[in-house]
Design a protein around this motif. Structure first.
Motif, mmCIF file in Angstrom:
data_model
loop_
_atom_site.group_PDB
_atom_site.id
_atom_site.type_symbol
_atom_site.label_atom_id
_atom_site.label_comp_id
_atom_site.label_asym_id
_atom_site.label_seq_id
_atom_site.Cartn_x
_atom_site.Cartn_y
_atom_site.Cartn_z
ATOM 1 N N THR A 16 -0.630 139.072 40.878
ATOM 2 C CA THR A 16 -0.196 138.909 39.019
ATOM 3 C C THR A 16 -2.146 137.853 39.897
ATOM 4 O O THR A 16 -2.297 137.746 40.844
ATOM 5 C CB THR A 16 0.656 138.120 38.897
ATOM 6 O OG1 THR A 16 0.228 136.856 40.503
ATOM 7 C CG2 THR A 16 1.810 138.667 38.962
ATOM 8 N N ALA B 161 -0.487 144.341 37.229
ATOM 9 C CA ALA B 161 -0.875 142.940 38.603
ATOM 10 C C ALA B 161 0.183 142.771 38.432
ATOM 11 O O ALA B 161 1.100 141.477 37.663
ATOM 12 C CB ALA B 161 -1.784 142.349 37.439
ATOM 13 N N MET B 162 1.663 143.065 39.190
ATOM 14 C CA MET B 162 2.544 142.624 38.739
ATOM 15 C C MET B 162 3.285 141.796 40.054
ATOM 16 O O MET B 162 4.176 141.163 40.427
ATOM 17 C CB MET B 162 3.986 143.189 38.294
ATOM 18 C CG MET B 162 3.356 143.935 36.876
ATOM 19 S SD MET B 162 4.161 145.234 37.057
ATOM 20 C CE MET B 162 5.884 144.989 36.336
#
Length: 561
Positions: free
Chosen positions: A360, A477-478
């Protein structure tokens, strides 16, 4: 009175010291020196070149157009080698390389560079003056200005094409970082002698397939949008008739909707509303935005960006390719963080392409260079302390059963498993936490079935995941910083494909079916590069990605964009 005299003397002394110590910037060289006898022109140009080199030295490396030179010592060496005579003209006639150099400057954006950095404005004006005013051919000051600026433009462009504009950083793979004065002078002398300015410059560009594809995409994008302007849309809006009219006009300007001959209502709106949605979707597809046909805030912001801004985004990524070495290893793994992709390259061919999930914006996946050493089947996950303190410890203090729900074990400093109900969790925190939280192997493990290790100071790695449905998302984006790989099984098979003695065919599948915990050391370590490309070339077009970590903004500033 005595004190007044002392103060007066001190002030006088300070003024004198300031005049000598601070100095004054030397006034600009003469802007016009007409030589009546053309036979004397070259000698007067020579004198004016000397004046300009002195001016640059006294002006902090800035030229008359306030653009800094690449390196004054390189210019001085070049003109010393040539007897300080003009190299780009003779007797009021431009050398053959002048037009070629000016063309390279004007079209610099096609190789990711800005024309203004290479004296575009002043050189263009000077040469237009020569063409329109016969008297200008006898202007020694004009020819001296053209000469020094052309020489600097060549040296600067040669350096920028090969090494890039921004300074080398911790992941730059080039061992060298600049051309010496001698190399630059030799290069320029050879290009002028062979009358091949363009060839000399373009020979210095990267030859990587990714760079060439990006360059091809830039050329196509520039051809499509060169000279195009469009209206901007309000970022704060409601889905009103007025906004739909503005949106329709913007889509027409970009060529996404053709309204010729189509029926409109009294407000000028297309009666076929599906056509408007198709136009939005067409734009979204071109600029790699989730194509839902809805003009949301992200789509409107993209519609408002001028074509030049998209080209600068491509230019920033061409700069990133220039930080790679002239040639890459035969085999390597490339992860593109904002592109959410991983590729395994072998002899220039993509052998495996996979979607990935990256960190992230708060827990960024780092850019780095490393070498993959091994992979582990059914790995334990040792939870980083940053995650323990931010996310897990507060939950555990509320309910110790959280550990069982997340398949977590508590390990003491001796490596022993500790019963979590025997621990007073209220007394634990950042200052005191003598345990490790470890997630047990199996399908419930956040690392999934496989983990790929490579040396790095960030404690990140590639791995499978127990939440594979997330690979369907367009925004990926995790993670907490590690890279989750969709094609983890294909990657593992590729890594051991040549090591048939230790790892017979289908051995990995057998280990997985038996749920064996196993570490596989690679007989041949493979380089891995985690990089940040927000623009790529694909099938002759540009493919843009979101600047998820804001890295483009930083590099733009370093490059002077």
């Amino acid at each position: 009175m005595k004190h007044q005299i002392i103060v007066s003397n001190l002030l006088s002394g300070l003024v004198v010291l300031c005049l000598f110590a601070c100095g004054h910037k030397k006034s600009a060289p003469k802007q016009k020196v007409i030589v009546e006898n053309i036979r004397d022109l070259d000698e007067v140009v020579k004198e004016n070149i000397g004046e300009r080199l002195s001016f640059i030295a006294d002006n902090g490396g800035l030229m008359e157009d306030s653009v800094p030179v690449l390196r004054l010592s390189a210019l001085q060496h070049f003109y010393q080698q040539g007897g300080q005579m003009a190299q780009w003209s003779a007797k009021g006639v431009p050398a053959e390389g002048v037009n070629a150099m000016l063309t390279e400057i004007r079209e610099a954006i096609q190789v990711g560079l800005l024309p203004d950095k290479y004296h575009a404005k002043m050189l263009t004006e000077a040469l237009q003056q020569v063409q329109s005013d016969p008297g200008a051919q006898k202007d020694a000051a004009l020819w001296a200005r053209v000469d020094v600026m052309m020489s600097d433009a060549f040296m600067k462009m040669a350096t920028h094409l090969h090494y890039g504009i921004a300074a080398r950083d911790s992941i730059t793979l080039r061992k060298d970082s600049l051309y010496s004065d001698t190399v630059l002078v030799t290069m320029l002398q050879h290009a002028l002698k062979e009358k091949d300015i363009s060839g000399a410059l373009h020979a210095l560009e990267p030859v990587h397939a990714g760079y060439l594809a990006l360059k091809e995409g830039v050329a196509a994008f520039k051809e499509k949008y060169d000279g195009h302007t469009w209206d901007t849309l309000p970022l704060n809006y409601t889905d009103t008739t007025a906004f739909k009219v503005l949106l329709t006009n913007r889509l027409v300007q970009g060529g996404y909707v053709d309204t010729a001959g189509l029926e409109k209502d009294a407000d000028g709106l297309l009666t076929d509303t599906t056509l408007l949605k198709k136009g939005v979707k067409k734009f979204q597809q071109e600029f790699n935005i989730y194509a839902d046909g809805i003009a949301g805030k992200r789509t409107v912001a993209a519609l408002n960006r001028p074509a030049a801004d998209w080209l600068i985004q491509a230019a920033v990524n061409m700069e990133r390719w220039r930080k790679l070495p002239d040639s890459m290893p035969r085999q390597y793994i490339m992860v593109n963080i904002p592109g959410y992709t991983m590729q395994v390259i072998d002899s220039g061919e993509v052998k495996i392409a996979s979607r990935v999930i990256v960190g992230t914006p708060r827990n960024r996946t780092p850019v780095l260079n490393s070498v993959m050493t091994n992979f582990i089947l059914y790995p334990y996950w040792r939870v980083p302390y940053s995650i323990v303190f931010k996310e897990m410890l507060p939950a555990i203090k509320k309910d110790v059963g959280y550990l069982a729900q997340k398949n977590l074990e508590v390990i003491d400093h001796h490596g022993n498993v500790v019963d979590p109900y025997t621990i007073d969790w209220t007394k634990l925190g950042k200052g005191h936490f003598p345990y490790v939280l470890r997630q047990m192997d199996g399908l419930d493990n956040s690392l999934g079935i496989m983990k790929f290790n490579f040396q790095n100071k960030y404690s990140v790695y590639l791995h499978d995941t127990n939440n594979r449905g997330l690979f369907k998302n367009s925004f990926r984006a995790m993670s907490h910083g590690c890279v989750r790989v969709q094609q983890w099984d294909s990657l593992a098979m590729y890594l051991v494909r040549e090591d048939t003695v230790r790892h017979p065919r289908d051995s990995i599948k057998a280990w997985i079916s038996r749920e064996e915990k196993k570490q596989v050391n690679l007989a041949r370590r493979i380089p891995i590069y985690l990089r940040y490309f927000t623009a790529e070339g694909k099938e002759g077009t540009l493919l843009f990605h979101d600047d998820i970590y804001g890295e483009d903004k930083i590099l733009r500033k370093q490059m002077g964009y």
